[in-house]
Design an enzyme around this catalytic site. Structure first.
Site, PDB file in Angstrom:
ATOM      1  N   CYS A 233       0.833  -1.213   0.000  1.00  0.00           N
ATOM      2  CA  CYS A 233       0.000   0.000   0.000  1.00  0.00           C
ATOM      3  C   CYS A 233       0.872   1.268   0.000  1.00  0.00           C
ATOM      4  O   CYS A 233       1.619   1.499   0.944  1.00  0.00           O
ATOM      5  CB  CYS A 233      -0.898  -0.074   1.243  1.00  0.00           C
ATOM      6  SG  CYS A 233      -1.604   1.485   1.771  1.00  0.00           S
TER       7      CYS A 233
ATOM      8  N   CYS B 222       0.356   3.708   2.855  1.00  0.00           N
ATOM      9  CA  CYS B 222       0.864   3.089   4.092  1.00  0.00           C
ATOM     10  C   CYS B 222       2.374   3.327   4.214  1.00  0.00           C
ATOM     11  O   CYS B 222       2.886   3.608   5.298  1.00  0.00           O
ATOM     12  CB  CYS B 222       0.597   1.583   4.109  1.00  0.00           C
ATOM     13  SG  CYS B 222      -1.150   1.150   4.056  1.00  0.00           S
TER      14      CYS B 222
END
Length: 106
Positions: A31, A34
């Protein structure tokens, strides 16, 4: 304090049995946002040491915890106070926004 890596098995012990504020980052290695929030959380950890604990849950490896708390998209940060979820933010947030989140639940 260091950021705590939490698993489905350790979630109760690391988060729900904790006193005080715990910021739990639900994330995954693939991600992009992230990855972008990781250094922000590292910095924040140094600034809120003693006021809050920062924990990370890899949703790929620990799907049970993610589904238990309704994590639909990542990154999701859930704030726990004395073991109870009290706040939730989804997506990439600034360090100041996250710091305010900690202060709000002191």
């Amino acid at each position: 304090m260091a950021i705590v890596n939490v698993s489905d098995q350790s979630f109760n012990n690391d988060v729900e049995s904790s006193q005080g504020v715990v910021l739990v980052d639900f994330w995954a290695p693939w991600c992009g946002p992230c990855k972008a929030i990781a250094p922000i959380l590292e910095e924040l950890d140094g600034e809120v040491s003693g006021q809050a604990t920062i924990a990370k849950v890899n949703v790929d490896e620990n799907p049970e915890s993610a589904s238990r708390f309704g994590v639909m998209s990542i990154p999701t940060i859930i704030v726990f106070k004395d073991g109870q979820p009290v706040d939730k933010v989804v997506g990439l947030n600034s360090k100041d926004a996250l710091k305010s989140l900690v202060a709000k639940h002191q």
